[in-house]
Design a protein around this motif. Structure first.
Motif, PDB file in Angstrom:
ATOM      1  N   MET A  90       3.536   1.662   4.336  1.00 22.52           N
ATOM      2  CA  MET A  90       2.958   2.996   4.482  1.00 22.52           C
ATOM      3  C   MET A  90       3.740   3.837   5.486  1.00 22.52           C
ATOM      4  O   MET A  90       3.301   4.050   6.623  1.00 22.52           O
ATOM      5  CB  MET A  90       1.482   2.886   4.881  1.00 22.52           C
ATOM      6  CG  MET A  90       0.661   2.139   3.838  1.00 22.52           C
ATOM      7  SD  MET A  90      -1.111   2.375   4.032  1.00 22.52           S
ATOM      8  CE  MET A  90      -1.293   4.098   3.591  1.00 22.52           C
TER       9      MET A  90
ATOM     10  N   TRP B 136       0.903  -1.149   0.000  1.00 31.49           N
ATOM     11  CA  TRP B 136       0.000   0.000   0.000  1.00 31.49           C
ATOM     12  C   TRP B 136       0.941   1.197   0.000  1.00 31.49           C
ATOM     13  O   TRP B 136       1.620   1.478   0.993  1.00 31.49           O
ATOM     14  CB  TRP B 136      -0.878  -0.025   1.252  1.00 31.49           C
ATOM     15  CG  TRP B 136      -1.731  -1.262   1.346  1.00 31.49           C
ATOM     16  CD1 TRP B 136      -2.201  -2.020   0.300  1.00 31.49           C
ATOM     17  CD2 TRP B 136      -2.228  -1.883   2.543  1.00 31.49           C
ATOM     18  NE1 TRP B 136      -2.962  -3.066   0.787  1.00 31.49           N
ATOM     19  CE2 TRP B 136      -3.000  -3.001   2.143  1.00 31.49           C
ATOM     20  CE3 TRP B 136      -2.106  -1.598   3.894  1.00 31.49           C
ATOM     21  CZ2 TRP B 136      -3.641  -3.843   3.072  1.00 31.49           C
ATOM     22  CZ3 TRP B 136      -2.743  -2.429   4.816  1.00 31.49           C
ATOM     23  CH2 TRP B 136      -3.502  -3.530   4.405  1.00 31.49           C
TER      24      TRP B 136
ATOM     25  N   PRO C 277      -9.732   1.706   3.783  1.00 25.47           N
ATOM     26  CA  PRO C 277      -9.416   3.006   4.401  1.00 25.47           C
ATOM     27  C   PRO C 277      -7.938   3.121   4.799  1.00 25.47           C
ATOM     28  O   PRO C 277      -7.306   2.130   5.172  1.00 25.47           O
ATOM     29  CB  PRO C 277     -10.303   3.020   5.657  1.00 25.47           C
ATOM     30  CG  PRO C 277     -11.388   2.038   5.377  1.00 25.47           C
ATOM     31  CD  PRO C 277     -10.775   0.972   4.521  1.00 25.47           C
ATOM     32  N   HIS C 278      -7.430   4.332   4.683  1.00 28.19           N
ATOM     33  CA  HIS C 278      -6.057   4.639   5.099  1.00 28.19           C
ATOM     34  C   HIS C 278      -6.041   6.029   5.718  1.00 28.19           C
ATOM     35  O   HIS C 278      -7.018   6.777   5.627  1.00 28.19           O
ATOM     36  CB  HIS C 278      -5.094   4.594   3.909  1.00 28.19           C
ATOM     37  CG  HIS C 278      -4.930   3.235   3.330  1.00 28.19           C
ATOM     38  ND1 HIS C 278      -4.248   2.220   3.967  1.00 28.19           N
ATOM     39  CD2 HIS C 278      -5.366   2.712   2.146  1.00 28.19           C
ATOM     40  CE1 HIS C 278      -4.266   1.133   3.216  1.00 28.19           C
ATOM     41  NE2 HIS C 278      -4.941   1.402   2.104  1.00 28.19           N
ATOM     42  N   SER C 279      -4.882   6.391   6.295  1.00 32.18           N
ATOM     43  CA  SER C 279      -4.742   7.700   6.927  1.00 32.18           C
ATOM     44  C   SER C 279      -3.266   8.082   6.894  1.00 32.18           C
ATOM     45  O   SER C 279      -2.430   7.314   6.421  1.00 32.18           O
ATOM     46  CB  SER C 279      -5.239   7.629   8.379  1.00 32.18           C
ATOM     47  OG  SER C 279      -4.514   6.636   9.085  1.00 32.18           O
TER      48      SER C 279
ATOM     49  N   HIS D 234      -0.443  -1.917   8.320  1.00 33.73           N
ATOM     50  CA  HIS D 234      -0.350  -0.803   7.362  1.00 33.73           C
ATOM     51  C   HIS D 234       1.097  -0.331   7.212  1.00 33.73           C
ATOM     52  O   HIS D 234       1.532  -0.008   6.108  1.00 33.73           O
ATOM     53  CB  HIS D 234      -1.283   0.334   7.787  1.00 33.73           C
ATOM     54  CG  HIS D 234      -2.731   0.027   7.510  1.00 33.73           C
ATOM     55  ND1 HIS D 234      -3.458   0.649   6.516  1.00 33.73           N
ATOM     56  CD2 HIS D 234      -3.566  -0.866   8.088  1.00 33.73           C
ATOM     57  CE1 HIS D 234      -4.696   0.164   6.503  1.00 33.73           C
ATOM     58  NE2 HIS D 234      -4.783  -0.763   7.463  1.00 33.73           N
TER      59      HIS D 234
ATOM     60  N   CYS E 212       0.869   5.579   7.919  1.00 34.63           N
ATOM     61  CA  CYS E 212      -0.563   5.338   8.019  1.00 34.63           C
ATOM     62  C   CYS E 212      -0.866   4.896   9.441  1.00 34.63           C
ATOM     63  O   CYS E 212      -0.151   4.078  10.014  1.00 34.63           O
ATOM     64  CB  CYS E 212      -0.992   4.259   7.031  1.00 34.63           C
ATOM     65  SG  CYS E 212      -2.756   3.876   7.126  1.00 34.63           S
TER      66      CYS E 212
ATOM     67  N   THR F  20      -3.989   3.740  10.374  1.00 32.13           N
ATOM     68  CA  THR F  20      -5.240   2.975  10.373  1.00 32.13           C
ATOM     69  C   THR F  20      -4.990   1.579  10.945  1.00 32.13           C
ATOM     70  O   THR F  20      -3.952   0.982  10.695  1.00 32.13           O
ATOM     71  CB  THR F  20      -5.788   2.899   8.928  1.00 32.13           C
ATOM     72  OG1 THR F  20      -6.021   4.242   8.474  1.00 32.13           O
ATOM     73  CG2 THR F  20      -7.079   2.108   8.846  1.00 32.13           C
TER      74      THR F  20
HETATM   75 CU   LIG Z   1      -3.000   2.430   5.593  1.00 30.23          CU
END
Ligand SMILES: [Cu+2]
Length: 379
Positions: A215, A130, A161-163, A210, A202, A204
């Motif tokens: 990420m 990702w 979903p990711h952040s 993640h 990330c 999440t």
């Molecule tokens: Cu993520």
């Protein structure tokens, strides 16, 4: 009486024998039944024991991230590369570790699009990441000056979903670092008031998965008060990868059990094993080189050391208010950063490593090539 001793005796003997035979047969029957009962009970118990994990299996197989089966042994794919690995390593375009310039604007706009993509993490070893901004891992280097405002936009081009969580920010995480749904974008701002080199990642859940899937990245906040001038500046993000296959015939994915057991297959600087051994970072004799180092983990630290020299200045833990002098190795914790200056006068190949040497074995090593030395590195 004497005329019938034998028949009488014999009759009695026959009766006894019959009784004994019946008793033996009965005993055998009871014994056999008992054995059969024990076997049936054992079978039933085994079936029950097998049924419980089988019932739980579909959930664990569907989602590595929720797989709580951490039973050892875990297969290692460390060092497994195709036979043409050397040619593939040479053909690989190394992640550009050179520090990018600081944008001149007061507000630095950073837009990253998250993409699900396959990258190489070692020669011929593919992994489904990702990826922030199509970079694979790490994401792009963000470089700002203390006091500038970072305006971050995350566009989620992935499937879940990711952040994005910036360690350089003082901001309410439930607002700024919130999950962004697939196809959506989210923008937040923060003022980079704390100088140093920081991780972003990330956040999440599960964060372990993640980050392990690539990420993460580095943001450098240059102090307002200029640091000692140097000639070369490189950004290194240390991290580790946990694979569910060797990644050669088909891309590997995350093995969450290995991630929990902290048993990586590869460890890297800037996402690809040994890439700066094949494509060394460079300096000229007499120059000072600055390394901005982040340990992204997801779990393991890096123990930064440059073979053949001493760290002239070390801003330990990214505390830019003071530096230590002439230190050999500095631990950079997972989720932390540090800055190192080395002045090297003699031409040669100077390996930079995590001196926890399992990391070197798994790929967390590169070369600083000073001048144009002859020969190759034995490390
Ligand atoms: Cu993520």
């Amino acid at each position: 009486m004497s005329a019938h001793p034998y028949p009488s005796h014999r009759r009695e003997t026959n009766a006894e024998a019959l009784t004994k035979a019946a008793a033996v047969l009965l005993g055998l029957l009871v014994g056999t039944l008992a054995i059969v009962a024990v076997l049936m009970w054992a079978d039933a118990r085994q079936a029950r024991d097998q049924a419980a994990p089988a019932a739980a299996a579909p959930a664990t197989q569907q989602n590595h991230a929720t797989d709580h089966n951490t039973a050892l042994p875990l297969s290692s794919f460390a060092g497994v590369v195709p036979t043409n690995a050397q040619a593939l390593a040479e053909a690989h375009k190394a992640y550009d570790a050179a520090m990018p310039p600081i944008p001149a604007t007061d507000v630095v706009k950073v837009h990253m699009t998250l993409k699900d993509m396959t990258v190489q993490i070692a020669p011929g070893v593919r992994y489904t990441t990702w990826a922030f901004d199509g970079h694979g891992a790490p994401g792009p280097i963000v470089h700002v000056r203390e006091g500038q405002t970072v305006e971050m936009t995350l566009t989620n081009g992935g499937a879940i979903p990711h952040s994005i969580d910036f360690h350089a920010a003082r901001i309410a995480p439930n607002v700024a670092f919130r999950d962004v749904m697939p196809g959506q974008s989210f923008t937040f701002k923060f003022k980079a008031n704390d100088p140093g080199v920081f991780m972003y990642h990330c956040g999440t859940k599960p964060v372990l998965a993640h980050i392990a899937n690539g990420m993460y990245g580095a943001i450098v906040v240059e102090p307002k008060q200029a640091l000692p001038k140097v000639d070369n500046e490189y950004v290194l993000v240390a991290s580790e990868w946990y694979l569910d296959s060797d990644g050669i015939d088909k891309p590997a994915s995350l093995n969450m059990a290995k991630a929990r057991a902290m048993a990586p297959d590869w460890t890297t600087f800037n996402g690809y094993a040994n890439q700066y051994v094949t494509h060394p970072l460079t300096a000229k004799p007499g120059q000072t080189t600055r390394f901005w180092v982040v340990a992204a983990g997801p779990t393991l630290d890096t123990n930064f050391h440059v073979v053949g020299t001493i760290l002239d200045r070390a801003w330990v833990n990214g505390d830019m208010t003071r530096f230590q002098r002439r230190v050999q190795t500095v631990g950079v914790p997972a989720g932390g950063g540090a800055v190192f200056d080395v002045k090297i006068d003699k031409s040669g190949l100077y390996p930079f490593v995590s001196h926890a040497f399992a990391h070197v074995d798994l790929g967390q090593v590169g070369l600083l090539k000073v001048g144009n030395p002859k020969g190759t590195m034995s490390h």
